[in-house]
Structures are given as C-alpha cells and as structure tokens.
Design an enzyme around this catalytic site. Structure first.
Site, PDB file in Angstrom:
ATOM      1  N   GLY A   9      18.381 -19.345  -2.711  1.00  0.00           N
ATOM      2  CA  GLY A   9      18.546 -18.670  -1.262  1.00  0.00           C
ATOM      3  C   GLY A   9      17.250 -19.770  -0.457  1.00  0.00           C
ATOM      4  O   GLY A   9      17.415 -20.817  -0.239  1.00  0.00           O
ATOM      5  N   ASN A 102       6.426 -12.670  -5.956  1.00  0.00           N
ATOM      6  CA  ASN A 102       5.357 -12.469  -4.488  1.00  0.00           C
ATOM      7  C   ASN A 102       5.215 -10.999  -6.343  1.00  0.00           C
ATOM      8  O   ASN A 102       5.732 -10.912  -7.106  1.00  0.00           O
ATOM      9  CB  ASN A 102       6.247 -11.489  -3.891  1.00  0.00           C
ATOM     10  CG  ASN A 102       6.119 -12.437  -2.173  1.00  0.00           C
ATOM     11  OD1 ASN A 102       5.325 -13.045  -2.234  1.00  0.00           O
ATOM     12  ND2 ASN A 102       7.399 -11.411  -1.608  1.00  0.00           N
ATOM     13  N   LYS A 204      -2.387 -13.414  -1.597  1.00  0.00           N
ATOM     14  CA  LYS A 204      -1.291 -14.110  -1.347  1.00  0.00           C
ATOM     15  C   LYS A 204      -0.727 -11.531  -1.488  1.00  0.00           C
ATOM     16  O   LYS A 204       0.273 -11.658  -0.556  1.00  0.00           O
ATOM     17  CB  LYS A 204       0.059 -14.095  -2.001  1.00  0.00           C
ATOM     18  CG  LYS A 204       1.242 -13.823  -1.374  1.00  0.00           C
ATOM     19  CD  LYS A 204       1.198 -15.155  -0.405  1.00  0.00           C
ATOM     20  CE  LYS A 204       3.277 -14.509   0.171  1.00  0.00           C
ATOM     21  NZ  LYS A 204       3.933 -15.050  -0.797  1.00  0.00           N
ATOM     22  N   ASN A 208       1.170  -8.871   0.843  1.00  0.00           N
ATOM     23  CA  ASN A 208       1.921  -8.687   0.370  1.00  0.00           C
ATOM     24  C   ASN A 208       2.437  -6.789   0.133  1.00  0.00           C
ATOM     25  O   ASN A 208       3.619  -6.329   0.514  1.00  0.00           O
ATOM     26  CB  ASN A 208       3.404  -9.147  -0.878  1.00  0.00           C
ATOM     27  CG  ASN A 208       3.516 -10.554  -0.270  1.00  0.00           C
ATOM     28  OD1 ASN A 208       3.383 -11.517  -1.426  1.00  0.00           O
ATOM     29  ND2 ASN A 208       4.455 -10.445   0.010  1.00  0.00           N
TER      30      ASN A 208
END
Length: 323
Positions: A9, A102, A204, A208
C-alpha cells in the site's frame, strides 16, 4: 538482496520504490486497481523531497516471488493472523520479517528479559495465532516515522518523514539489520539500527495511541486536533498515561509531551491512517494501539482511566464501522 513487500500500500510501495531505486531485487505484492497501475506505470512517488518513479516487479501471487531475504510486511496488524498462505511461499530458512506496524508488536516480550520475558499479549496475539504465522525469531522490528497516503492507484503521496528505525527483539545490532539499513539508506531513506527498539516503539506510540482514535472519533486532521483546546488536553492526558505504562515496563522514552505535540502540529492537515481506514470502510487497527496498552496497564498495575475511556468509545466505533 531480494525483498518481497507483502501489502504494498502507501508505505509498502514507498519503501519498495526506494529499495528498487537503490538496486535491490524488489517484488511488490498487491491487488486490484493499485496493482494494475503499478504494473503499467510503476510506483509514482510524489514528495516534497522530489518526485520519482520506480518499476519494481508487481504481482498478486506470492508464489511467483518465491523465497526472499526480507519480507517487508505492509499489511495491517489485523491481517497478520490470516496471512499464512501469503507469507509461506516467501520464506526460506533465514528470511527476516520486517513488520512496519504501529503500536505494540506481537513479538514485544520475545527476548525481553525480566519477569515478563516470553509473555504473550492477547490483544495483539490472541491464542498465539500471530506467532504461529509470524515466528518471533524471524522478526525485525520497524518503527515508521514517514507519513504517506495512496493518492490514487499506483501513486504514493509522501507527506513528510523518511525515517524507518529498525532493531532486533533481543536487542543488540545484527548483521541482517545492518544489511537492510544500508539498502534503505542507499534508497534515500533514514534507517538507524537501534540497539533497543522498544524506546522507539513507545515514542511513536505516544502519537498513535492518542491521535489515531481521536481523529477517527472527531473526523479531524493532526493540525485540527492540536489546535482544539479540549482535544489537545485529552491527548496530553493519554500521552501521560502511556508514558507511565512504558516506565513501569522499564522503558524511559525521554521526550516531552509538548515536543511531541509540536511535531504533530507541524505535520499539518494530515489524516491519520485510522481516519483513512474509517473513511474507506476498512477495519480499524486499534488493538495494537489502545487495547495492547490497556492490557499492559493491567499487567503492570498502572491506572489509565482516560485510555480506558477512549478505548471504549473507539472500540464501539470499530464495531459499528465493521457492521
């Protein structure tokens, strides 16, 4: 070096295009109009760093690709348990699986050390279904700091960021990580090999775990969430609770919440991947974000009332959007 990108993707195609530009033998595995466009026109990257087009091989059949040195996993974590038939033809004895996901990965406690070493998290690896397909020994962790969108079939809009931090679950610096890092850097990406990637995972995750569900609930962009006073306060609280869970697991993230918010605001009117999935009617990838941290909070005894509240709301949204 042979690289298969399973789930090419926006992120997968972007990485595949960069690696192909660096001379790697890249095979993109996708389907539908996106696959047709990549076959005909290549991967067209539109980026503030400069547009480019790459022409790696593209297919919908992993058997055509065969065993590879690295499998870059661009699938959503919700698809991991069912990807066995797709990934099996791509494996040889030493194939590394680089999961660009994620949140908390299924391998999080693999070679972790301490009292939780080897523990399985039900929220990300229910009844061991993911580990049965993606052996933790094959895993190379990957934390993605790049923001991309699939603008149209075969066209990747690179919004910002080129960093893909990688590392071994068992810590240290391995030859397979160094080899991949060199190829990624040759393709124009940043790819540091982190001796302990778990710090990057939590760094991260700060964004998220808060921005992704809130963006879906409010249908808001990064900038809009940062500029709205009430939402900004909720996000700050979610980040504070998340840092407390990380600390209880022995991971000091070492970044201020204000700095994290400032970085998010600079991204501008970018729609999070969760909001994009909601708009496209796709499953919401929230288990590895919210559910996993709530489970980790239960394990460590850390109170996370705001995370639990947002988790309940976003879980209902996910159920209703899937109905």
């Amino acid at each position: 070096m042979k690289v298969a990108v399973l789930g090419a993707g926006a992120i997968g195609a972007y990485v595949g295009a960069a690696l192909h530009r660096a001379g790697a033998d890249v095979h993109l595995i996708a389907r539908g109009p996106h696959l047709a466009a990549m076959r005909q026109y290549g991967v067209r990257v539109r980026s503030p760093r400069g547009d480019f087009t790459a022409h790696p091989r593209a297919t919908d059949d992993p058997a055509e690709v065969g065993p590879s040195d690295y499998v870059f996993l661009g699938l959503k974590a919700t698809s991991y348990a069912a990807c066995g038939p797709l990934i099996e033809p791509l494996l040889h004895d030493t194939t590394a699986i680089v999961a660009a996901q994620n949140g908390i990965p299924w391998w999080y406690f693999h070679r972790h050390g301490g009292p939780w070493d080897g523990r399985r998290l039900e929220s990300v690896d229910p009844q061991g279904a993911v580990s049965a397909v993606l052996a933790p020994d094959r895993a190379v962790g990957c934390v993605v700091y790049a923001a991309t969108e699939l603008e149209q079939p075969g066209v990747v809009r690179h919004v910002e960021g080129t960093r893909f931090s990688i590392g071994e679950p068992g810590r240290g610096v391995s030859a397979r990580c160094l080899t991949l890092s060199e190829a990624m850097r040759a393709g124009g990406l940043k790819c540091p090999v982190e001796p302990d990637l778990r710090r990057d995972i939590w760094l991260k995750l700060l964004g998220n775990i808060s921005f992704n569900p809130i963006s879906a609930l409010a249908r808001a962009t990064m900038r809009q969430m940062c500029l709205h006073g009430g939402t900004r306060q909720v996000i700050e609280t979610m980040m504070t609770e998340t840092l407390a869970v990380a600390a209880a697991l022995g991971c000091a993230v070492g970044v201020s919440i204000e700095r994290r918010l400032a970085g998010a605001e600079r991204v501008g009117d970018h729609r999070t991947s969760t909001l994009q999935d909601l708009e496209r009617g796709k499953p919401l990838e929230l288990d590895v974000l919210l559910s996993a941290v709530v489970e980790l909070a239960e394990i460590t005894g850390v109170p996370v009332p705001t995370l639990r509240t947002v988790h309940a709301l976003s879980d209902l949204l996910a159920l209703r959007s899937a109905a």
